[in-house]
Scaffold this active site. Structure first.
Site, mmCIF file in Angstrom:
data_model
loop_
_atom_site.group_PDB
_atom_site.id
_atom_site.type_symbol
_atom_site.label_atom_id
_atom_site.label_comp_id
_atom_site.label_asym_id
_atom_site.label_seq_id
_atom_site.Cartn_x
_atom_site.Cartn_y
_atom_site.Cartn_z
ATOM 1 N N CYS A 1 0.837 -1.203 0.000
ATOM 2 C CA CYS A 1 0.000 0.000 0.000
ATOM 3 C C CYS A 1 0.871 1.251 0.000
ATOM 4 O O CYS A 1 1.326 1.701 1.056
ATOM 5 C CB CYS A 1 -0.939 -0.012 1.208
ATOM 6 N N CYS B 1 -0.548 4.251 1.882
ATOM 7 C CA CYS B 1 -0.438 4.137 3.338
ATOM 8 C C CYS B 1 0.997 4.351 3.807
ATOM 9 O O CYS B 1 1.246 5.051 4.787
ATOM 10 C CB CYS B 1 -0.867 2.753 3.798
ATOM 11 N N ASP B 2 1.942 3.719 3.139
ATOM 12 C CA ASP B 2 3.309 3.656 3.673
ATOM 13 C C ASP B 2 4.298 4.573 2.963
ATOM 14 O O ASP B 2 5.388 4.823 3.477
ATOM 15 C CB ASP B 2 3.841 2.211 3.572
HETATM 16 P P1 FAD Z 1 -10.481 -5.126 6.562
HETATM 17 O O1 FAD Z 1 -9.497 -4.289 7.276
HETATM 18 O O2 FAD Z 1 -10.122 -5.683 5.232
HETATM 19 O O3 FAD Z 1 -10.884 -6.284 7.568
HETATM 20 C C1 FAD Z 1 -11.843 -7.215 7.290
HETATM 21 C C2 FAD Z 1 -11.551 -8.394 8.188
HETATM 22 O O4 FAD Z 1 -12.744 -9.127 8.431
HETATM 23 C C3 FAD Z 1 -10.637 -9.445 7.566
HETATM 24 O O5 FAD Z 1 -9.313 -9.085 7.526
HETATM 25 C C4 FAD Z 1 -10.910 -10.619 8.469
HETATM 26 O O6 FAD Z 1 -10.156 -10.504 9.671
HETATM 27 C C5 FAD Z 1 -12.411 -10.456 8.760
HETATM 28 N N1 FAD Z 1 -13.192 -11.396 7.937
HETATM 29 C C6 FAD Z 1 -13.058 -11.640 6.595
HETATM 30 N N2 FAD Z 1 -13.918 -12.599 6.212
HETATM 31 C C7 FAD Z 1 -14.602 -12.966 7.327
HETATM 32 C C8 FAD Z 1 -15.629 -13.931 7.582
HETATM 33 N N3 FAD Z 1 -16.135 -14.716 6.602
HETATM 34 N N4 FAD Z 1 -16.086 -14.064 8.859
HETATM 35 C C9 FAD Z 1 -15.606 -13.266 9.857
HETATM 36 N N5 FAD Z 1 -14.637 -12.348 9.665
HETATM 37 C C10 FAD Z 1 -14.143 -12.200 8.426
HETATM 38 N N6 FAD Z 1 -5.498 2.563 5.185
HETATM 39 C C11 FAD Z 1 -5.323 3.773 5.739
HETATM 40 O O7 FAD Z 1 -6.268 4.566 5.802
HETATM 41 N N7 FAD Z 1 -4.116 4.145 6.265
HETATM 42 C C12 FAD Z 1 -3.043 3.314 6.291
HETATM 43 O O8 FAD Z 1 -1.961 3.685 6.746
HETATM 44 C C13 FAD Z 1 -3.213 2.017 5.729
HETATM 45 N N8 FAD Z 1 -2.183 1.145 5.710
HETATM 46 C C14 FAD Z 1 -2.360 -0.086 5.142
HETATM 47 C C15 FAD Z 1 -1.275 -0.944 5.112
HETATM 48 C C16 FAD Z 1 -1.401 -2.192 4.542
HETATM 49 C C17 FAD Z 1 -0.219 -3.107 4.538
HETATM 50 C C18 FAD Z 1 -2.653 -2.596 3.958
HETATM 51 C C19 FAD Z 1 -2.808 -3.954 3.354
HETATM 52 C C20 FAD Z 1 -3.732 -1.721 3.973
HETATM 53 C C21 FAD Z 1 -3.582 -0.449 4.557
HETATM 54 N N9 FAD Z 1 -4.627 0.456 4.571
HETATM 55 C C22 FAD Z 1 -4.469 1.676 5.165
HETATM 56 C C23 FAD Z 1 -5.938 0.128 4.003
HETATM 57 C C24 FAD Z 1 -6.897 -0.251 5.156
HETATM 58 O O9 FAD Z 1 -6.269 -1.212 5.952
HETATM 59 C C25 FAD Z 1 -8.195 -0.795 4.614
HETATM 60 O O10 FAD Z 1 -8.773 0.140 3.723
HETATM 61 C C26 FAD Z 1 -9.188 -1.051 5.743
HETATM 62 O O11 FAD Z 1 -8.609 -1.869 6.727
HETATM 63 C C27 FAD Z 1 -10.433 -1.710 5.221
HETATM 64 O O12 FAD Z 1 -11.243 -1.945 6.305
HETATM 65 P P2 FAD Z 1 -12.463 -2.962 6.249
HETATM 66 O O13 FAD Z 1 -13.217 -2.657 7.507
HETATM 67 O O14 FAD Z 1 -13.167 -2.897 4.977
HETATM 68 O O15 FAD Z 1 -11.893 -4.415 6.378
#
Ligand code: FAD
Ligand code: NDP
Length: 317
Positions: free
Chosen positions: A141, A144-145
């Site tokens: 990302c 992000c980084d």
């Molecule tokens: P996610 O964070 O994707 O989490 C969803 C979680 O739900 C899954 O990981 C899992 O644990 C759980 N899940 C999945 N399927 C199931 C199931 N069937 N049953 C139960 N649980 C389940 N964004 C920023 O704004 N700033 C940053 O600095 C930043 N840094 C990042 C660094 C990295 C390395 C990455 C990969 C992403 C980064 N992002 C950052 C992006 C950010 O992390 C995402 O946009 C955000 O986390 C998305 O949130 P979400 O709630 O959609 O779900």
């Protein structure tokens, strides 16, 4: 008796939806997953170091700490949290039915917040552990980084030929001394305007038909080994940051086609809302967003899903 709101996921979208629906006294039940999609409960932010762009933390906060705080805030409002992965849903009639590894139940509404998983390249040096540089120079990302001090005025590299790769390479030129952009084919998948912007940027060196075969360094990433796929020749490039932009996989496999998704598997929502193709099922966060993919936008849509679910329940009487 059916739960009023079941939330599936554990990132910023899921916990924001949980906080809102709990404060509206819907007693939400949240399934945070157990290594669902290979990621710890807490979601993608558990895989990163510093988060510097989430408002409210002027000094920055570590990704795992931020996830702990989301969870603690849900707990403060008595959200029931199960550390279980939802494996199956039956959305054919209401109340909906759900199954985890350990239990099954019914729900009047479901909020899908299962996120997406950034694809990573399985090459030597890009993993976790000793001698590997994941999050010590290797990232999935750039937004992000990329602004971290370690990348300032350094040569960096992006892998990918899609819009994300173009966007990330352009973004990184704000900080980098130079950005190598590696595409595995001799053409790019990205839209013309994005490609034009990249090709016009003097800081970006396009390496067509190249793949990265290793990430090299001592304490952190220092070099990458690249291979020209046309002649098979390999060489090393100085590179302090390697960013994968090779696509994401939305965590929607368990939906089994019951919700409308796009060609890449992202849940389709009605624009400006979190409404999905099944009334009573809402989607928030990266599972329905392939454009912004940020913690704050995920949290924002989690709030929208909670309000959409509240309105739906109210309309059902
Ligand atoms: P996610 O964070 O994707 O989490 C969803 C979680 O739900 C899954 O990981 C899992 O644990 C759980 N899940 C999945 N399927 C199931 C199931 N069937 N049953 C139960 N649980 C389940 N964004 C920023 O704004 N700033 C940053 O600095 C930043 N840094 C990042 C660094 C990295 C390395 C990455 C990969 C992403 C980064 N992002 C950052 C992006 C950010 O992390 C995402 O946009 C955000 O986390 C998305 O949130 P979400 O709630 O959609 O779900
Ligand atoms: P894409 O799937 O469009 O592109 C992924 C890229 O990664 C492709 O070029 C692919 O190569 C390459 N790739 C995949 N696997 C590997 C591998 N193992 N080794 C090397 N390269 C690999 O994903 P994006 O994230 O770029 O975009 C997803 C969607 O989001 C698209 O619809 C895009 O238009 C959209 N988007 C829009 C933006 C905007 O409009 N500003 C910004 C970002 C994304 P190959 O081409 O050879 O298959």
């Amino acid at each position: 008796m059916a739960e009023k709101v079941v939330i599936i996921g554990s990132g910023p979208a899921a916990h924001t939806a949980a906080i809102y629906t709990a404060r509206a006294e819907f007693k939400p039940v949240l399934f945070e997953g157990f290594m669902a999609g290979g990621i710890a409960a807490g979601g993608q932010l558990t895989t990163t170091t510093e988060v510097e762009n989430f408002p409210g933390f002027p000094e920055g906060i570590s990704g795992p700490d931020l996830c702990d705080r989301f969870r603690a805030q849900s707990q403060r409002f008595d959200v029931t949290i199960h550390t279980e992965t939802i494996t199956k849903l039956d959305l054919s009639s209401r109340p909906f039915k759900y199954w985890s590894d350990e239990r099954s139940g019914e729900a009047d509404t479901i909020i899908l917040a299962t996120g997406a998983t950034a694809k990573r390249l399985d090459i030597p040096g890009a993993g976790e552990g000793p001698g590997e540089f994941w999050q010590r120079g290797v990232s999935a990302c750039a937004v992000c980084d990329g602004a971290l001090p370690m990348f300032r005025n350094q040569p960096l590299a992006v892998i990918g030929g899609g819009d994300s790769a173009m966007e990330e390479a352009s973004f990184l030129t704000k900080f980098a001394s130079k950005v190598y952009l590696l595409a595995r084919r001799d053409e790019l998948r990205a839209s013309k305007i994005m490609v034009q912007r990249v090709l016009a940027n003097p800081k970006i060196e396009m390496l067509y038909s190249h793949e990265c075969t290793a990430a090299l360094g001592t304490d952190g990433l220092e070099r990458i080994r690249v291979k020209n796929l046309k002649d098979g020749k390999e060489r090393e490039l100085d590179c302090m940051g390697l960013f994968f932009a090779i696509g994401h996989v939305p965590n929607t496999g368990f939906l089994d086609g019951q919700i409308k998704t796009d060609a890449q598997g992202y849940v389709v929502t009605t624009p400006g809302s979190t409404v999905t193709s099944v009334p009573g099922v809402f989607a928030a966060g990266d599972v329905q967003d392939k454009k912004y993919r940020q913690a704050i936008t995920a949290a924002g849509s989690g709030c929208m899903a909670a309000i959409d679910a509240e309105h739906f329940i109210a309309a059902q009487g």
